[in-house]
Design a protein around this motif. Structure first.
Motif, PDB file in Angstrom:
ATOM      1  N   ASP A  52       0.856  -1.183   0.000  1.00  0.00           N
ATOM      2  CA  ASP A  52       0.000   0.000   0.000  1.00  0.00           C
ATOM      3  C   ASP A  52       0.893   1.234   0.000  1.00  0.00           C
ATOM      4  N   LYS A  53       0.710   2.110  -0.997  1.00  0.00           N
ATOM      5  CA  LYS A  53       1.559   3.288  -1.130  1.00  0.00           C
ATOM      6  C   LYS A  53       1.053   4.489  -0.350  1.00  0.00           C
ATOM      7  N   THR A  54      -0.190   4.468   0.070  1.00  0.00           N
ATOM      8  CA  THR A  54      -0.764   5.693   0.600  1.00  0.00           C
ATOM      9  C   THR A  54      -1.139   5.650   2.070  1.00  0.00           C
ATOM     10  N   SER A  55      -1.477   4.508   2.613  1.00  0.00           N
ATOM     11  CA  SER A  55      -2.033   4.438   3.955  1.00  0.00           C
ATOM     12  C   SER A  55      -0.983   4.112   5.002  1.00  0.00           C
ATOM     13  N   LEU A  56      -1.082   4.770   6.139  1.00  0.00           N
ATOM     14  CA  LEU A  56      -0.259   4.427   7.290  1.00  0.00           C
ATOM     15  C   LEU A  56      -0.730   3.112   7.886  1.00  0.00           C
ATOM     16  N   LEU A  57      -2.049   2.960   7.995  1.00  0.00           N
ATOM     17  CA  LEU A  57      -2.614   1.794   8.666  1.00  0.00           C
ATOM     18  C   LEU A  57      -3.884   1.335   7.969  1.00  0.00           C
ATOM     19  N   VAL A  58      -3.978   0.032   7.734  1.00  0.00           N
ATOM     20  CA  VAL A  58      -5.191  -0.574   7.209  1.00  0.00           C
ATOM     21  C   VAL A  58      -5.517  -1.759   8.114  1.00  0.00           C
ATOM     22  N   ILE A  59      -6.746  -1.770   8.653  1.00  0.00           N
ATOM     23  CA  ILE A  59      -7.201  -2.887   9.474  1.00  0.00           C
ATOM     24  C   ILE A  59      -8.448  -3.452   8.815  1.00  0.00           C
ATOM     25  N   GLU A  60      -8.412  -4.736   8.479  1.00  0.00           N
ATOM     26  CA  GLU A  60      -9.565  -5.398   7.872  1.00  0.00           C
ATOM     27  C   GLU A  60     -10.031  -6.489   8.819  1.00  0.00           C
ATOM     28  N   LEU A  61     -11.334  -6.537   9.032  1.00  0.00           N
ATOM     29  CA  LEU A  61     -11.902  -7.534   9.914  1.00  0.00           C
ATOM     30  C   LEU A  61     -13.043  -8.222   9.184  1.00  0.00           C
ATOM     31  N   GLU A  62     -12.872  -9.508   8.903  1.00  0.00           N
ATOM     32  CA  GLU A  62     -13.855 -10.268   8.142  1.00  0.00           C
ATOM     33  C   GLU A  62     -15.169 -10.430   8.906  1.00  0.00           C
ATOM     34  N   ASN A  63     -15.067 -10.743  10.198  1.00  0.00           N
ATOM     35  CA  ASN A  63     -16.244 -10.841  11.071  1.00  0.00           C
ATOM     36  C   ASN A  63     -15.785 -10.625  12.507  1.00  0.00           C
ATOM     37  N   THR A  65     -15.286 -12.472  15.010  1.00  0.00           N
ATOM     38  CA  THR A  65     -14.403 -13.450  15.655  1.00  0.00           C
ATOM     39  C   THR A  65     -13.109 -13.697  14.877  1.00  0.00           C
ATOM     40  N   ALA A  66     -12.942 -13.039  13.757  1.00  0.00           N
ATOM     41  CA  ALA A  66     -11.768 -13.256  12.913  1.00  0.00           C
ATOM     42  C   ALA A  66     -10.547 -12.510  13.455  1.00  0.00           C
ATOM     43  N   VAL A  67      -9.369 -13.009  13.102  1.00  0.00           N
ATOM     44  CA  VAL A  67      -8.127 -12.293  13.397  1.00  0.00           C
ATOM     45  C   VAL A  67      -8.028 -11.138  12.401  1.00  0.00           C
ATOM     46  N   PRO A  68      -7.826  -9.919  12.874  1.00  0.00           N
ATOM     47  CA  PRO A  68      -7.767  -8.794  11.926  1.00  0.00           C
ATOM     48  C   PRO A  68      -6.520  -8.864  11.051  1.00  0.00           C
ATOM     49  N   LYS A  69      -6.691  -8.451   9.809  1.00  0.00           N
ATOM     50  CA  LYS A  69      -5.559  -8.285   8.901  1.00  0.00           C
ATOM     51  C   LYS A  69      -5.079  -6.854   9.099  1.00  0.00           C
ATOM     52  N   VAL A  70      -3.798  -6.692   9.444  1.00  0.00           N
ATOM     53  CA  VAL A  70      -3.250  -5.368   9.726  1.00  0.00           C
ATOM     54  C   VAL A  70      -2.105  -5.090   8.756  1.00  0.00           C
ATOM     55  N   ILE A  71      -2.203  -3.963   8.065  1.00  0.00           N
ATOM     56  CA  ILE A  71      -1.131  -3.520   7.173  1.00  0.00           C
ATOM     57  C   ILE A  71      -0.655  -2.179   7.700  1.00  0.00           C
ATOM     58  N   TYR A  72       0.609  -2.121   8.093  1.00  0.00           N
ATOM     59  CA  TYR A  72       1.203  -0.915   8.660  1.00  0.00           C
ATOM     60  C   TYR A  72       2.342  -0.464   7.756  1.00  0.00           C
ATOM     61  N   LYS A  73       2.248   0.749   7.252  1.00  0.00           N
ATOM     62  CA  LYS A  73       3.231   1.307   6.318  1.00  0.00           C
ATOM     63  C   LYS A  73       3.497   0.360   5.149  1.00  0.00           C
ATOM     64  N   GLY A  74       2.441  -0.244   4.632  1.00  0.00           N
ATOM     65  CA  GLY A  74       2.561  -1.098   3.453  1.00  0.00           C
ATOM     66  C   GLY A  74       2.999  -2.519   3.734  1.00  0.00           C
ATOM     67  N   GLU A  75       3.287  -2.853   4.981  1.00  0.00           N
ATOM     68  CA  GLU A  75       3.732  -4.205   5.332  1.00  0.00           C
ATOM     69  C   GLU A  75       2.664  -4.893   6.171  1.00  0.00           C
ATOM     70  N   GLU A  76       2.302  -6.124   5.812  1.00  0.00           N
ATOM     71  CA  GLU A  76       1.346  -6.859   6.629  1.00  0.00           C
ATOM     72  C   GLU A  76       2.025  -7.312   7.911  1.00  0.00           C
ATOM     73  N   ILE A  77       1.346  -7.117   9.024  1.00  0.00           N
ATOM     74  CA  ILE A  77       1.862  -7.513  10.331  1.00  0.00           C
ATOM     75  C   ILE A  77       1.360  -8.918  10.627  1.00  0.00           C
ATOM     76  N   ASN A  78       2.283  -9.854  10.798  1.00  0.00           N
ATOM     77  CA  ASN A  78       1.942 -11.232  11.129  1.00  0.00           C
ATOM     78  C   ASN A  78       2.335 -11.505  12.568  1.00  0.00           C
ATOM     79  N   GLY A  79       1.886 -12.616  13.118  1.00  0.00           N
ATOM     80  CA  GLY A  79       2.209 -12.981  14.490  1.00  0.00           C
ATOM     81  C   GLY A  79       1.596 -12.032  15.504  1.00  0.00           C
ATOM     82  N   LYS A  80       0.413 -11.519  15.207  1.00  0.00           N
ATOM     83  CA  LYS A  80      -0.233 -10.522  16.065  1.00  0.00           C
ATOM     84  C   LYS A  80      -0.664 -11.128  17.396  1.00  0.00           C
ATOM     85  N   GLU A  81      -0.413 -10.400  18.474  1.00  0.00           N
ATOM     86  CA  GLU A  81      -0.894 -10.778  19.792  1.00  0.00           C
ATOM     87  C   GLU A  81      -1.985  -9.808  20.251  1.00  0.00           C
TER      88      GLU A  81
END
Length: 129
Positions: A52-63, A65-81
């Motif tokens: 992502d070239k434009t956003s500082l933070l993107v949080i997507e939540l499918e429902n 109870t789902a684990v949110p998908k987090v993209i910070y400065k264009g990088e997906e954050i894995n291993g979220k606690e």
């Protein structure tokens, strides 16, 4: 209406027609992209890298109870606690408004995974610690 090669085209519609070539389109260059590339271009995503070239933070939540998908400065954050995001509108009150982001996640390395925290604060949240 004639193009520069003297062939006739219908007056209605301005777009290319089946069988058009760059020469029948007055040497216009046509670039074809996939549906995914088109969506990425318009979403501010560099389709070559997937970042992502434009956003500082993107949080997507499918429902709920789902684990949110987090993209910070264009990088997906894995291993979220822990994913904490709080934003408040600035009002007429003296100390109001601001944003707080706290992302606790684990980074796998050569040895055991290391815990890392991304913590950003603006406005009233800077003074809350």
């Amino acid at each position: 209406m004639e193009n520069k090669e003297g062939t006739r085209r219908p007056l209605e519609g301005n777009g290319p027609r089946i069988g058009d070539t760059p020469s029948t389109l007055n040497e216009e260059k046509i670039q074809f992209v996939t549906k995914e590339e088109h969506q990425s271009i318009h979403a501010g995503v560099d389709w070559a890298t997937g970042k992502d070239k434009t956003s500082l933070l993107v949080i997507e939540l499918e429902n709920e109870t789902a684990v949110p998908k987090v993209i910070y400065k264009g990088e997906e954050i894995n291993g979220k606690e822990n994913v904490h995001f709080n934003w408040e509108t600035k009002t007429q009150e003296g100390l109001s408004g601001g944003m707080e982001l706290k992302l606790d996640h684990y980074i796998s390395g050569k040895s055991a995974p290391a815990k890392e925290t991304i913590h950003l604060q603006t406005g009233k949240y800077v003074l809350d610690d």
